[in-house]
Design an enzyme around this catalytic site. Structure first.
Site, PDB file in Angstrom:
ATOM      1  N   GLU A   1      16.254 -19.080  -5.694  1.00 39.52           N
ATOM      2  CA  GLU A   1      16.000 -17.692  -6.075  1.00 39.52           C
ATOM      3  C   GLU A   1      15.605 -17.592  -7.547  1.00 39.52           C
ATOM      4  OE1 GLU A   1      15.760 -13.487  -6.037  1.00 39.52           O
ATOM      5  OE2 GLU A   1      15.427 -15.091  -4.587  1.00 39.52           O
TER       6      GLU A   1
ATOM      7  N   LYS B   1      12.087 -15.985  -8.855  1.00 39.52           N
ATOM      8  CA  LYS B   1      12.037 -14.852  -9.774  1.00 39.52           C
ATOM      9  C   LYS B   1      11.131 -15.166 -10.960  1.00 39.52           C
ATOM     10  CE  LYS B   1      13.964 -12.734  -7.929  1.00 39.52           C
ATOM     11  NZ  LYS B   1      13.337 -12.109  -6.760  1.00 39.52           N
TER      12      LYS B   1
ATOM     13  N   ASN C   1      -2.475   1.722   5.903  1.00 40.00           N
ATOM     14  CA  ASN C   1      -1.579   0.652   5.461  1.00 40.00           C
ATOM     15  C   ASN C   1      -1.378  -0.292   6.639  1.00 40.00           C
ATOM     16  OD1 ASN C   1       0.372  -0.950   4.249  1.00 40.00           O
ATOM     17  ND2 ASN C   1       2.038   0.471   4.720  1.00 40.00           N
ATOM     18  N   GLY C   2      -1.703  -1.571   6.456  1.00 39.78           N
ATOM     19  CA  GLY C   2      -1.542  -2.542   7.537  1.00 39.78           C
ATOM     20  C   GLY C   2      -2.807  -3.361   7.729  1.00 39.78           C
TER      21      GLY C   2
ATOM     22  N   ARG D   1       4.028  -0.699  -4.529  1.00 39.93           N
ATOM     23  CA  ARG D   1       3.608  -1.177  -3.209  1.00 39.93           C
ATOM     24  C   ARG D   1       2.161  -1.656  -3.204  1.00 39.93           C
ATOM     25  NH1 ARG D   1       7.323   1.288   0.950  1.00 39.93           N
ATOM     26  NH2 ARG D   1       5.887   0.465   2.488  1.00 39.93           N
TER      27      ARG D   1
ATOM     28  N   TRP E   1      -3.008  -2.596  -1.967  1.00 34.21           N
ATOM     29  CA  TRP E   1      -2.803  -4.037  -2.112  1.00 34.21           C
ATOM     30  C   TRP E   1      -3.804  -4.682  -1.173  1.00 34.21           C
ATOM     31  CZ3 TRP E   1      -1.482  -8.396   0.751  1.00 34.21           C
ATOM     32  CH2 TRP E   1      -1.097  -9.522   0.009  1.00 34.21           C
TER      33      TRP E   1
ATOM     34  N   LYS F   1       5.503  -4.637  -3.209  1.00 35.94           N
ATOM     35  CA  LYS F   1       6.788  -4.461  -2.532  1.00 35.94           C
ATOM     36  C   LYS F   1       6.546  -4.116  -1.068  1.00 35.94           C
ATOM     37  CE  LYS F   1      11.215  -4.054  -3.923  1.00 35.94           C
ATOM     38  NZ  LYS F   1      11.879  -5.047  -4.780  1.00 35.94           N
TER      39      LYS F   1
ATOM     40  N   HIS G   1      14.527 -38.132  -5.892  1.00 32.66           N
ATOM     41  CA  HIS G   1      13.683 -38.438  -4.738  1.00 32.66           C
ATOM     42  C   HIS G   1      12.268 -37.876  -4.891  1.00 32.66           C
ATOM     43  CE1 HIS G   1      17.085 -40.108  -2.602  1.00 32.66           C
ATOM     44  NE2 HIS G   1      17.784 -39.039  -2.913  1.00 32.66           N
TER      45      HIS G   1
ATOM     46  N   GLU H   1       7.423 -15.293  -9.983  1.00 26.80           N
ATOM     47  CA  GLU H   1       6.935 -13.953  -9.627  1.00 26.80           C
ATOM     48  C   GLU H   1       6.498 -13.167 -10.851  1.00 26.80           C
ATOM     49  OE1 GLU H   1       9.133 -12.232  -5.662  1.00 26.80           O
ATOM     50  OE2 GLU H   1      10.382 -12.490  -7.428  1.00 26.80           O
TER      51      GLU H   1
ATOM     52  N   CYS I   1       0.848  -1.194   0.000  1.00 26.04           N
ATOM     53  CA  CYS I   1       0.000   0.000   0.000  1.00 26.04           C
ATOM     54  C   CYS I   1       0.883   1.243   0.000  1.00 26.04           C
ATOM     55  CB  CYS I   1      -0.972   0.043   1.167  1.00 26.04           C
ATOM     56  SG  CYS I   1      -2.225  -1.231   1.136  1.00 26.04           S
TER      57      CYS I   1
END
Length: 604
Positions: free
Chosen positions: A477, A481, A99-100, A27, A75, A599, A500, A484, A2
């Protein structure tokens, strides 16, 4: 998560608020809105979707102007993505942005419904508005009403409030990002969830601590911002930053996407990082942190930060023989971890506001542990509350999918390891950073080769990244990426684990992106051959001297490591960053603003 921007001054507030929101759209981009005060009334405009939808709606209002406004990009947490749930929320008295998460919103909402309040959204945020209005109608004092209402809210949140008549901007927070800014020349005041939104607008920025009511009043030229504790007494619980970052950090420059720009910034940032940490305050901090070797280090992070933590874990264990545990922040605090006062907690975060990480930080502080951070944002909550901090000096990272921050997190951890051995200033360490910068630059110069590999594989149904030892975190990573930004199924595995279970997935539509180095070469190559035997598409990223690896590969990218030894994982990761970027570009996704993500994750 946000984006919040507010303005109070003599100029048209809409322009700086929209510009600030545009910088913070990474954000949150589920919806956007703005509330203005005009003729002692509050007017709200909001639209579902990206900020551009709001901008287009405001263009219709050709004479729209105001000198007090707050804006928000969302968001979604509570309530669907739609215009009704978009911020700001408002009524005839107040407009607010939030925000939160308000953890006790359900109980408060039930209480307010009984009192006759009619809710217009599904959000927890409107609970704050409703309760604030209820309290204000009894006390008729804005500051008192905000403080009383804020104290009733459970959870981590930041609120910004404007009143229909008072030409001031109010804000308050608990464990959520909030910055206040002023321009002393133009007598303007600002507030935001991120200092990047205020670049070029302010001459001074304040970082208030938790539970501090911030009151911005551009007409009070003696003190454009005043701060109060919860007893309404003047407070000094804030830090001031007067240096301004370059406006270029929030511009794409010549690049199509912020992500691509940030990938290409890495060679210069690597060189800059060593220069910073080989002298002055940063070097002194390293020395202080490594004076005594800890018995145990807990490395805690989320997502990309945790993967960087795994790289750092390898450095500390292999080079320093320190016992290290890397853990998801979202799991660490809930598993009743065994910790001791003589152990160290090392938190890794780009924003310094990641809610799960901050909760772990509080737990470690309660247990009398030393707390250190590797963090990008100076003045963030994580930075303020740790005993010592190692800054990334990465500048703003705007792309939601982290790239340069991962590289610098890993390298700061490497310098920490070198400091334990007293080797930060050696010619060998200096050469390692120089060679790393050159190796990354060579990879970037071959971007077209990586783009062609992406062209060949982007339509396949799934991707499995593999690596061994120090390359295993890079496999994790790389997979993160790709999923995402390209919205494809991708997983990272230790190469030896394929047999396995995961090897059952392979056929001609499945791709294995294997990182192969001289370390455990024969075993890793054997894993690749097992995939080939199942008709899997084999992409190998390897040391260019390993010709037998190229023989096995369907697609091969050989790396000149330029004399880099310990830092090879950083180089291979840059290859995977570019590969993910170009796969996403071929698939036509929104690379800088991938769906469902944002973000700085400030909710648990």
């Amino acid at each position: 998560m946000c984006g919040i921007v507010g303005y109070c001054g003599n100029s048209n507030a809409i322009e700086p608020v929209l510009e600030g929101l545009a910088r913070l759209e990474y954000r949150g981009y589920d919806s956007a809105g703005i509330s203005i005060q005009k003729n002692n009334k509050l007017v709200i405009y909001k639209k579902e979707g990206k900020l551009e939808n709001l901008k287009q709606a405001l263009k219709v209002e050709s004479k729209l102007a105001a000198t007090l406004a707050i804006g928000h990009t969302r968001w979604a947490t509570h309530g669907e993505v739609n215009e009704m749930n978009a911020h700001p929320h408002g009524n005839e008295i107040f407009s607010i942005v939030h925000n939160g998460i308000i953890e006790n919103a359900h109980e408060l909402r039930a209480e307010l419904v009984q009192k006759g309040y009619h809710f217009h959204s599904q959000t927890d945020s409107e609970t704050f508005l409703a309760k604030l209005t209820d309290v204000y109608k009894h006390c008729h004092n804005i500051e008192k009403a905000i403080i009383e209402t804020f104290q009733l809210m459970k959870g981590n949140s930041a609120f910004v409030i404007i009143h229909k008549e008072t030409h001031k901007i109010f804000s308050i927070k608990k464990s959520a990002p909030l910055v206040c800014g002023i321009n002393e020349k133009t007598e303007e005041v600002y507030v935001s969830s991120d200092p990047y939104a205020l670049v070029g607008f302010t001459t001074k920025i304040y970082f208030p601590e938790d539970n501090v009511l911030c009151v911005g009043d551009h007409r009070n030229t003696d003190s454009l911002y005043e701060f109060y504790d919860l007893e309404e007494n003047p407070s000094k619980a804030f830090k001031i930053q007067e240096s301004q970052m370059d406006l270029n950090v929030v511009s794409k420059g010549k690049y199509e996407h912020f992500m691509l720009k940030e990938i290409h910034e890495q060679p210069e940032l690597v060189s800059k990082l060593y220069a910073i940490y080989s002298s002055g305050k940063a070097y002194a901090t390293l020395q202080k942190m490594t004076k005594d070797k800890p018995s145990f280090v807990h490395i805690i992070g989320c997502g990309t930060a945790l993967h960087a933590g795994l790289v750092v874990k390898n450095f500390l264990e292999l080079e320093n023989r320190i016992r290290v545990q890397s853990d998801f922040a979202s799991e660490f605090r809930y598993r009743n971890p065994r910790v001791a006062a003589d152990e160290v907690a090392l938190f890794i975060s780009q924003s310094g506001e990641t809610a799960d990480t901050l909760a772990c930080q509080s737990l470690c502080i309660e247990n009398k542990m030393k707390t250190y951070s590797i963090v990008n944002v100076e003045g963030s909550t994580l930075f303020r509350d740790c005993d010592e901090n190692l800054l990334l000096h990465a500048g703003a990272e705007i792309g939601v999918a982290s790239t340069k921050a991962f590289t610098l997190m890993s390298l700061v951890g490497y310098l920490l390891s070198k400091s334990f051995k007293g080797e930060v200033l050696t010619k060998e360490t200096q050469a390692e950073f120089h060679n790393l910068s050159e190796a990354i630059a060579k990879v970037l110069s071959r971007e077209e080769e990586i783009k062609e590999i992406a062209r060949d594989i982007y339509n396949h149904k799934g991707f499995i990244f593999t690596g061994r030892r120090e390359q295993f975190p890079i496999a994790l990573e790389g997979a993160l990426k790709l999923k995402e930004i390209a919205y494809v199924h991708a997983e990272g595995y230790a190469a030896g684990e394929l047999k396995h279970g995961p090897i059952a997935l392979f056929d001609e539509n499945m791709v294995n992106i294997a990182i192969v180095t001289k370390d455990l070469f024969e075993k890793t190559l054997s894993n690749a051959q097992e995939v080939k035997a199942r008709k899997g598409v084999m992409v190998i990223v390897a040391d260019n001297e390993l010709s037998s690896a190229e023989d096995v590969a369907d697609l091969f990218f050989g790396i000149d490591f330029c004399g880099v030894e310990d830092l090879k994982p950083i180089v291979t990761n840059v290859v995977l960053q570019l590969l993910s970027y170009h796969i996403a570009k071929f698939k036509g996704t929104d690379i800088d603003k991938p769906r469902n993500l944002a973000k700085s994750v400030t909710v648990e």
